[in-house]
Design a protein around this motif. Structure first.
Motif, PDB file in Angstrom:
ATOM      1  N   ALA A 512       0.829  -1.210   0.000  1.00 57.58           N
ATOM      2  CA  ALA A 512       0.000   0.000   0.000  1.00 57.58           C
ATOM      3  C   ALA A 512       0.859   1.254   0.000  1.00 57.58           C
ATOM      4  O   ALA A 512       0.468   2.292  -0.552  1.00 57.58           O
ATOM      5  N   ASP A 513       2.025   1.183   0.640  1.00 54.55           N
ATOM      6  CA  ASP A 513       2.933   2.335   0.666  1.00 54.55           C
ATOM      7  C   ASP A 513       3.751   2.454  -0.617  1.00 54.55           C
ATOM      8  O   ASP A 513       4.302   3.516  -0.897  1.00 54.55           O
ATOM      9  N   ASN A 514       3.844   1.351  -1.374  1.00 60.42           N
ATOM     10  CA  ASN A 514       4.610   1.344  -2.622  1.00 60.42           C
ATOM     11  C   ASN A 514       3.811   0.603  -3.703  1.00 60.42           C
ATOM     12  O   ASN A 514       4.180  -0.476  -4.146  1.00 60.42           O
ATOM     13  N   PRO A 515       2.681   1.194  -4.108  1.00 54.45           N
ATOM     14  CA  PRO A 515       1.794   0.469  -5.031  1.00 54.45           C
ATOM     15  C   PRO A 515       2.280   0.541  -6.482  1.00 54.45           C
ATOM     16  O   PRO A 515       3.076   1.393  -6.865  1.00 54.45           O
ATOM     17  N   TYR A 516       1.763  -0.402  -7.293  1.00 55.36           N
ATOM     18  CA  TYR A 516       1.914  -0.305  -8.742  1.00 55.36           C
ATOM     19  C   TYR A 516       0.613   0.291  -9.293  1.00 55.36           C
ATOM     20  O   TYR A 516      -0.323   0.575  -8.545  1.00 55.36           O
ATOM     21  N   HIS A 517       0.573   0.492 -10.603  1.00 54.41           N
ATOM     22  CA  HIS A 517      -0.545   1.238 -11.176  1.00 54.41           C
ATOM     23  C   HIS A 517      -1.149   0.507 -12.373  1.00 54.41           C
ATOM     24  O   HIS A 517      -0.451  -0.204 -13.094  1.00 54.41           O
ATOM     25  N   VAL A 518      -2.459   0.686 -12.546  1.00 55.63           N
ATOM     26  CA  VAL A 518      -3.185   0.048 -13.642  1.00 55.63           C
ATOM     27  C   VAL A 518      -4.140   1.062 -14.262  1.00 55.63           C
ATOM     28  O   VAL A 518      -4.594   1.984 -13.589  1.00 55.63           O
ATOM     29  N   ASN A 519      -4.404   0.882 -15.528  1.00 60.71           N
ATOM     30  CA  ASN A 519      -5.439   1.658 -16.212  1.00 60.71           C
ATOM     31  C   ASN A 519      -6.513   0.670 -16.640  1.00 60.71           C
ATOM     32  O   ASN A 519      -6.367  -0.029 -17.647  1.00 60.71           O
ATOM     33  N   LEU A 520      -7.578   0.579 -15.859  1.00 55.52           N
ATOM     34  CA  LEU A 520      -8.640  -0.392 -16.107  1.00 55.52           C
ATOM     35  C   LEU A 520      -9.468   0.055 -17.301  1.00 55.52           C
ATOM     36  O   LEU A 520     -10.101   1.121 -17.269  1.00 55.52           O
ATOM     37  N   LYS A 521      -9.485  -0.745 -18.353  1.00 62.67           N
ATOM     38  CA  LYS A 521     -10.214  -0.391 -19.567  1.00 62.67           C
ATOM     39  C   LYS A 521     -11.503  -1.206 -19.646  1.00 62.67           C
ATOM     40  O   LYS A 521     -11.467  -2.435 -19.716  1.00 62.67           O
ATOM     41  N   PHE A 522     -12.620  -0.509 -19.624  1.00 61.88           N
ATOM     42  CA  PHE A 522     -13.943  -1.137 -19.667  1.00 61.88           C
ATOM     43  C   PHE A 522     -14.473  -1.036 -21.098  1.00 61.88           C
ATOM     44  O   PHE A 522     -14.601   0.059 -21.646  1.00 61.88           O
ATOM     45  N   GLU A 523     -14.815  -2.187 -21.681  1.00 64.10           N
ATOM     46  CA  GLU A 523     -15.237  -2.215 -23.081  1.00 64.10           C
ATOM     47  C   GLU A 523     -16.470  -3.081 -23.250  1.00 64.10           C
ATOM     48  O   GLU A 523     -16.521  -4.219 -22.794  1.00 64.10           O
ATOM     49  N   LYS A 524     -17.459  -2.527 -23.926  1.00 62.89           N
ATOM     50  CA  LYS A 524     -18.707  -3.253 -24.188  1.00 62.89           C
ATOM     51  C   LYS A 524     -18.455  -4.359 -25.206  1.00 62.89           C
ATOM     52  O   LYS A 524     -17.708  -4.190 -26.162  1.00 62.89           O
ATOM     53  N   ASP A 525     -19.073  -5.510 -25.004  1.00 60.61           N
ATOM     54  CA  ASP A 525     -18.981  -6.590 -25.982  1.00 60.61           C
ATOM     55  C   ASP A 525     -19.491  -6.095 -27.338  1.00 60.61           C
ATOM     56  O   ASP A 525     -20.594  -5.544 -27.440  1.00 60.61           O
ATOM     57  N   ALA A 526     -18.676  -6.265 -28.393  1.00 61.18           N
ATOM     58  CA  ALA A 526     -18.982  -5.689 -29.700  1.00 61.18           C
ATOM     59  C   ALA A 526     -20.290  -6.227 -30.274  1.00 61.18           C
ATOM     60  O   ALA A 526     -21.076  -5.473 -30.862  1.00 61.18           O
ATOM     61  N   ASP A 527     -20.550  -7.513 -30.108  1.00 63.89           N
ATOM     62  CA  ASP A 527     -21.790  -8.092 -30.647  1.00 63.89           C
ATOM     63  C   ASP A 527     -23.012  -7.583 -29.900  1.00 63.89           C
ATOM     64  O   ASP A 527     -24.050  -7.265 -30.505  1.00 63.89           O
ATOM     65  N   LYS A 528     -22.901  -7.504 -28.570  1.00 69.36           N
ATOM     66  CA  LYS A 528     -24.040  -7.037 -27.777  1.00 69.36           C
ATOM     67  C   LYS A 528     -24.318  -5.550 -28.047  1.00 69.36           C
ATOM     68  O   LYS A 528     -25.470  -5.103 -27.980  1.00 69.36           O
TER      69      LYS A 528
END
Length: 610
Positions: A512-528
């Motif tokens: 928690a004092d030395n975290p890593y980082h993420v960019n959460l990408k939310f994507e709709k299912d193309a067919d739906k």
């Protein structure tokens, strides 16, 4: 090797007029190819549910397809050269290849998946017919020993890069402003212009590129039927060895359309305030290489002339080795870019590193590529002229595939998950945005702007966060507000992904004092997303992410590998230079005996012998 006619040809600026016909044909063909190439990986990797949708593939898969496509484009030069040598001749094969390219680029402009892949296949076949044979025709414009040959190839090479320079900017901006398929269509218009130029210029190409199997010239008939001599066999051997240099060079250089293109798109600060542009489209950076060639082409050629006159080593093989080393050093600047981008969370590198990297890549290319084209026409036996040129372009293709494989290794497999929060919960993590919405009104497509949360229009969105391990579990927190993100999605339980993530974070002492980082990408299912009834329901969203620090480290390692590998390879080539030169049996020593170049038009190395 030469198939040039003994008939006096009309000249312009000290070169046959046919050179300029081939110059403009290739200029527009390369306009179409590089314009499309600048968009290729970006289009493939763009989400299928974006405002201007792409194929929705991962960056890793986009580079995989790019590697195979660019390899096959050049490997097709082998059958293209064989067809020219055995059946049609170079000129007719170029004509056939041009028609296939016009058709391929035209199909590519159709916004459907089947048209995209059909267009790629037609372009592969078209380039295979055109590329090796038009280059061989350039060599055929000059007699054996004609000192103008190298500068003729450099003029031709500058034509290639004028086309590439213009297309990367114009096609890139058109695609950015109006959509991917408008960009693809514009590239096709360029190819059509090139084909018309070639057809109109046939009267200046009557004595070059004809099928030798039907030649009435007794010398050409004899050349096609007699077996290779010991000297010719040795020269073929050294050509095949030089093709290994080509594979290594292009394996490193051709990161431009793949890894470098995607890296520029994601990790380079492209902000600008010019006219209506707020950022420079990533595809436009593909013009740097071609622009540098136009600027520095004659300067580099002039340097080698001066170097030769000083009595120093200036053989084609030496230039190719030096070019490989200089090109490889360009990745030092990408290492600096990677360090700068990784120095802060979600950081981006300055554009200057990309400008410097492409500058070194270009100087290396100018020492290697036009010289290698001329080298082939000097050493290849006349009966295998187009086939050897085809093998050269095939080697370029294998280099492109190597580039794709290296680029793939720089892209980490993303962790995958499924969104679990409600549509209303996404509002606090996102903001309203101006989104283009397509509607059909009275049978016509109308595009309106609506100001709404992305999820209401089934558009993608992202959330930046911190990640660390606590009590042997993965914890995701909002990057700015520290809010718990654990209830926004669930990791897919595939290949023990959660356990592997925990193991990686523990191995790197991420807390928690030395975290890593993420960019959460939310994507709709193309067919739906295609089902109108589901629009804006907030369901069927997938999640993907990589650890930013891990991705930065991987990219740095790849740039470092490219630097060391190319430099060491170039130095080894110089070490064995004398032995390789013996196999040429003085092919380059004949230059300068006839047709001395008119002063003021020396655009490349006038003498390549040592």
């Amino acid at each position: 090797m030469s198939t040039a006619t003994t008939i006096k040809e009309k000249e312009l600026f000290g070169h046959p007029i046919g050179l300029y016909v081939l110059f403009f044909t290739e200029l527009w063909e390369r306009f179409s190819y590089y314009g499309m190439r600048a968009l290729l990986t970006l289009y493939i990797a763009t989400s299928a549910t974006a405002v201007d949708p792409g194929l929705g593939w991962s960056s890793k898969d986009a580079i995989w397809l790019y590697g195979w496509y660019t390899m096959l484009v050049y490997v097709a030069s082998i059958p293209g050269g064989w067809i020219a040598d055995k059946f049609l001749g170079q000129k007719k094969t170029v004509m056939l290849g041009g028609f296939l390219l016009c058709l391929g680029h035209g199909v590519l402009a159709i916004p459907t998946t089947w048209a995209f892949f059909t267009g790629l296949v037609l372009i592969i076949l078209g380039v295979g017919g055109l590329k090796p044979n038009i280059s061989t025709m350039v060599g055929g414009l000059y007699k054996e020993g004609d000192i103008r040959r190298d500068s003729g190839f450099t003029i031709f090479y500058i034509g290639i890069n004028i086309g590439a320079f213009l297309s990367s900017i114009i096609v890139g901006l058109v695609a950015y402003k109006y959509g991917w398929h408008y960009g693809f269509g514009l590239a096709g218009i360029g190819m059509l212009i090139g084909q018309l130029v070639f057809i109109a210029g046939q009267k200046h190409l009557k004595h070059v590129g004809n099928f030798l199997g039907k030649s009435e010239n007794p010398e050409e008939k004899e050349a096609m039927n007699k077996p290779l001599t010991k000297i010719e066999k040795d020269r073929v051997i050294v050509l095949l060895i030089s093709f290994l240099i080509v594979i290594v060079f292009w394996g490193a250089f051709e990161q431009a359309g793949g890894l470098m293109n995607l890296y520029t798109d994601a990790k380079v600060d492209r902000s600008i305030n010019f006219a209506s542009l707020t950022e420079i489209p990533a595809a436009v950076f593909q013009s740097l290489n071609a622009g540098y060639i136009i600027i520095f082409g004659t300067i580099i050629g002039g340097f080698w002339i001066w170097w030769k006159k000083k009595g120093r080593e200036s053989s084609s093989l030496f230039k190719m080795a030096i070019g490989t080393i200089i090109m490889g050093l360009g990745y030092v600047f990408m290492m600096f870019a990677s360090k700068e981008a990784g120095s802060v969370e979600f950081g981006k590198a300055a554009m200057v590193w990309v400008f410097l990297a492409y500058l070194f890549h270009t100087i290396g290319e100018l020492c290697t590529s036009p010289v290698s084209l001329s080298f082939i026409t000097k050493l290849a036996p006349v009966k295998y002229a187009s086939i050897m040129m085809g093998i050269y372009f095939a080697a370029t293709g294998f280099g492109n595939k190597l580039a794709g494989s290296i680029g793939e290794s720089a892209q980490l497999e993303a962790y995958q998950g499924t969104m679990t929060m409600s549509k209303e919960d996404t509002y606090k993590f996102t903001s309203k945005d101006s989104i283009k919405v397509k509607k059909i009104v009275d049978g016509k497509k109308v595009i309106n702007d609506v100001f709404v949360y992305p999820i209401e229009e089934d558009k993608n969105f992202s959330i930046k966060g911190k990640v660390y391990v606590e009590n042997n579990d993965v914890v995701f927190k909002g990057y700015k507000n520290g809010e718990d993100l654990g209830n926004t999605f669930a990791l897919n339980d595939v290949n023990d992904s959660k356990e592997n993530l925990i193991q990686y974070l523990n191995d790197n002492n991420v807390t928690a004092d030395n975290p890593y980082h993420v960019n959460l990408k939310f994507e709709k299912d193309a067919d739906k997303a295609q089902v109108v009834e589901n629009k804006g329901d907030g369901k069927n969203y997938g999640v993907s992410f990589v650890i930013e620090e891990e991705q930065n480290e991987q990219e740095y390692k790849i740039f470092q590998f490219l630097t060391f590998f190319t430099v060491i390879f170039g130095l080894l080539l110089i070490l064995f230079l004398k032995k390789l030169k013996k196999l040429t049996h003085g092919a380059e020593d004949k230059e300068g005996t006839i047709n001395e170049e008119t002063e003021g038009f020396e655009l490349a190395d006038s003498k390549s012998n040592s």
